[in-house]
Write an enzyme that holds these catalytic residues in place. Sequence first.
Site, PDB file in Angstrom:
ATOM      1  N   TRP A  80       0.822  -1.209   0.000  1.00 45.92           N
ATOM      2  CA  TRP A  80       0.000   0.000   0.000  1.00 45.92           C
ATOM      3  C   TRP A  80       0.856   1.259   0.000  1.00 45.92           C
ATOM      4  O   TRP A  80       0.500   2.270  -0.621  1.00 45.92           O
ATOM      5  CB  TRP A  80      -0.916   0.006   1.234  1.00 45.92           C
ATOM      6  CG  TRP A  80      -1.780   1.217   1.354  1.00 45.92           C
ATOM      7  CD1 TRP A  80      -3.027   1.390   0.820  1.00 45.92           C
ATOM      8  CD2 TRP A  80      -1.476   2.440   2.042  1.00 45.92           C
ATOM      9  NE1 TRP A  80      -3.511   2.643   1.146  1.00 45.92           N
ATOM     10  CE2 TRP A  80      -2.586   3.301   1.889  1.00 45.92           C
ATOM     11  CE3 TRP A  80      -0.381   2.877   2.783  1.00 45.92           C
ATOM     12  CZ2 TRP A  80      -2.620   4.572   2.447  1.00 45.92           C
ATOM     13  CZ3 TRP A  80      -0.416   4.154   3.334  1.00 45.92           C
ATOM     14  CH2 TRP A  80      -1.515   4.977   3.170  1.00 45.92           C
ATOM     15  N   HIS A  81       2.000   1.200   0.662  1.00 47.20           N
ATOM     16  CA  HIS A  81       2.840   2.388   0.791  1.00 47.20           C
ATOM     17  C   HIS A  81       3.545   2.765  -0.505  1.00 47.20           C
ATOM     18  O   HIS A  81       3.970   3.915  -0.657  1.00 47.20           O
ATOM     19  CB  HIS A  81       3.870   2.192   1.904  1.00 47.20           C
ATOM     20  CG  HIS A  81       3.306   2.453   3.269  1.00 47.20           C
ATOM     21  ND1 HIS A  81       2.640   1.492   3.979  1.00 47.20           N
ATOM     22  CD2 HIS A  81       3.295   3.583   4.038  1.00 47.20           C
ATOM     23  CE1 HIS A  81       2.247   2.005   5.140  1.00 47.20           C
ATOM     24  NE2 HIS A  81       2.625   3.265   5.195  1.00 47.20           N
ATOM     25  N   GLY A  82       3.709   1.845  -1.420  1.00 46.94           N
ATOM     26  CA  GLY A  82       4.357   2.228  -2.664  1.00 46.94           C
ATOM     27  C   GLY A  82       4.678   1.071  -3.568  1.00 46.94           C
ATOM     28  O   GLY A  82       4.779  -0.082  -3.142  1.00 46.94           O
TER      29      GLY A  82
END
Length: 464
Positions: free
Chosen positions: A318-320
Site C-alpha cells: 500500500w505504501h508504494g
Amino acid sequence: MVFSSFIFLFVFLPITLILYYLTPRRFRNLTLFVVDLVFYSWGEPMLVLLMLVSVLINYIAGILLAAKRQKKWIRKLIFIIAIVLNLGLLGFFKYVGFIGETLNFVLPFVDIPVLQVSLPIGISFYTFQTMSYTIDVYRNAVKVQKNIISFGTYVSLFPQLIAGPIVRYSDVAEQLVNRRESLEQFTRGVKMFLIGLSKKVLLANQMDILWGMVRQSDSAGALGSWVGILAYTFQIYFDFSGYSDMAIGLGEMFGFEFMKNFNYPYISKSITEFWRRWHISLGTWFREYVYIPLGGNRKGLGRQIINMSVVWFLTGLWHGASWNFILWGVYFGIILIIEKTFMLKVLNKIPAVFGHIYAIFLFVFGWVLFYFEDMGEMGAFIAKLFGSEGFMMSGDIVNVILAYLPLLFAAALISTPLFNFIYHKIKSKPLVLVIDNVLCILAMLLCTASLASSAYNPFLYFKF
C-alpha cells in the site's frame, strides 16, 4: 503540494472559511465539495476526474446495494464489481509500472512495455475511504448515503484528502448531515492545526536537512549514520503526524471530528504496541476490512500467522510500488508474528527500559528499509551502520551533528507525552490561557518565517 504553503495559509483557507460560514447550513456540504474539487484540481486538473469516477462508482454501488437488499446474489455481484473497479483504478495508476518492471526482471526474454503513469496524489487514501463505505453498506453496517453531494464531500474533504488520516464513512456519517460547529471547536481546531504545522515546518523540515547531510557524507562512520537515520526517524514522525494534526484541526474548523492518527508511537515497548500507536487509521482499516474478514485470530495460530502475513504484505505494498516497501512490510510482519508467538511474553517479564531499547532499535532500522528504494544504496547504508566505513565520525559532519544536537534532544522530548501531560495538569490556571495564545501566535510567526526562507518541502506521505 497542491497549493503553495503561502497561498493555502493566507488565501485559500481564509476564503474557504468565510465562504463556508456565510453559506446557509443546508448548503455547506455543497460549498465544501466545490472547494474540495478546486483544491485538488489546482495541481492536477485532469486527475480530479479520476476522483470523481471513484465517487460515482461507490455512490452508485451503495444505491444498488440498498435497492437489492433482498437479493443476495445480486448484492454480492454488485459488491464484487465495485471492489474490483476500486482496486483496478488503484492498481493501474499506482502499480502498473512496477508490475511491468518486475515481469521484465523475472522474464528477461520477454520485453513487456512499461507504462509510466502519473500517480494521483492521495489515491491510496481516498480509495480506501470509498471502499470502507461500500463494504459497510454491503454489511448493512451503515445506511446508504443518497445525497451525492454529501457523499462527494466525505470522499474529497480537503483537510485529509491528500495524506489522511483514512476516515471511515461510519465515523463521519452523522457529522455529514447533523454537525454543529462551535467557537470552542473552531478554537481547538486552530490550535491543533498550528501544532501540526509547527511539527512539519520547525521539526520535520530541519530533521530532513540533517538526514540529507549525513546521508551524503563520506565521513559519517557508523555513529554518524545512526544519528542520520535517527533524524529521519524524527522527520517521518513529525512530518506525517504533523499532517494528521493539521487535518484534524482543519476538520474541527469545519465541524468534523476525525480520529486520532498517532499516539506517541516512539514510547512503545514492543513493535506490537508501536503499530497500535502509529498510523492508527491505516491499522484500523486493515484490521476491520482484511484481517478480521480473513478470520483474524479465531481459527488457530497457524491461520492467524497466515492472516498477519497477508495484512503486512499488503501494508507494505500500500505504501508504494517498490520492493523496499514490500520488504518493509514483511520485516514488520515477521517481527509481529514472533512477538505474537513468544516474544511478548518475554518483553512483559523484563524491565520496561529493555523493551524500549528493543522497540527503538527495530523501528529505527525499519525506516532504513522504508527510505531506500534502491536496494544497492540500502545495502551500502546498512553496511555503514555496522562499521563498513569505520565507527567514528570525522570532518565537518561532527560539527553539523553537534549543531543539531539541541534540536534532536527537543525532538526526542516532543515525541513523548511529557509536554502534553504537563499541559493538562496546569491548563486550568488563568495564566496558561495567555501563554497558550502567545505560543500559538509565536508558532504561526516562526512557521511563516521558516516557510518564507526555505525551499519547497512537501509532506512525505503525499507520494503514497
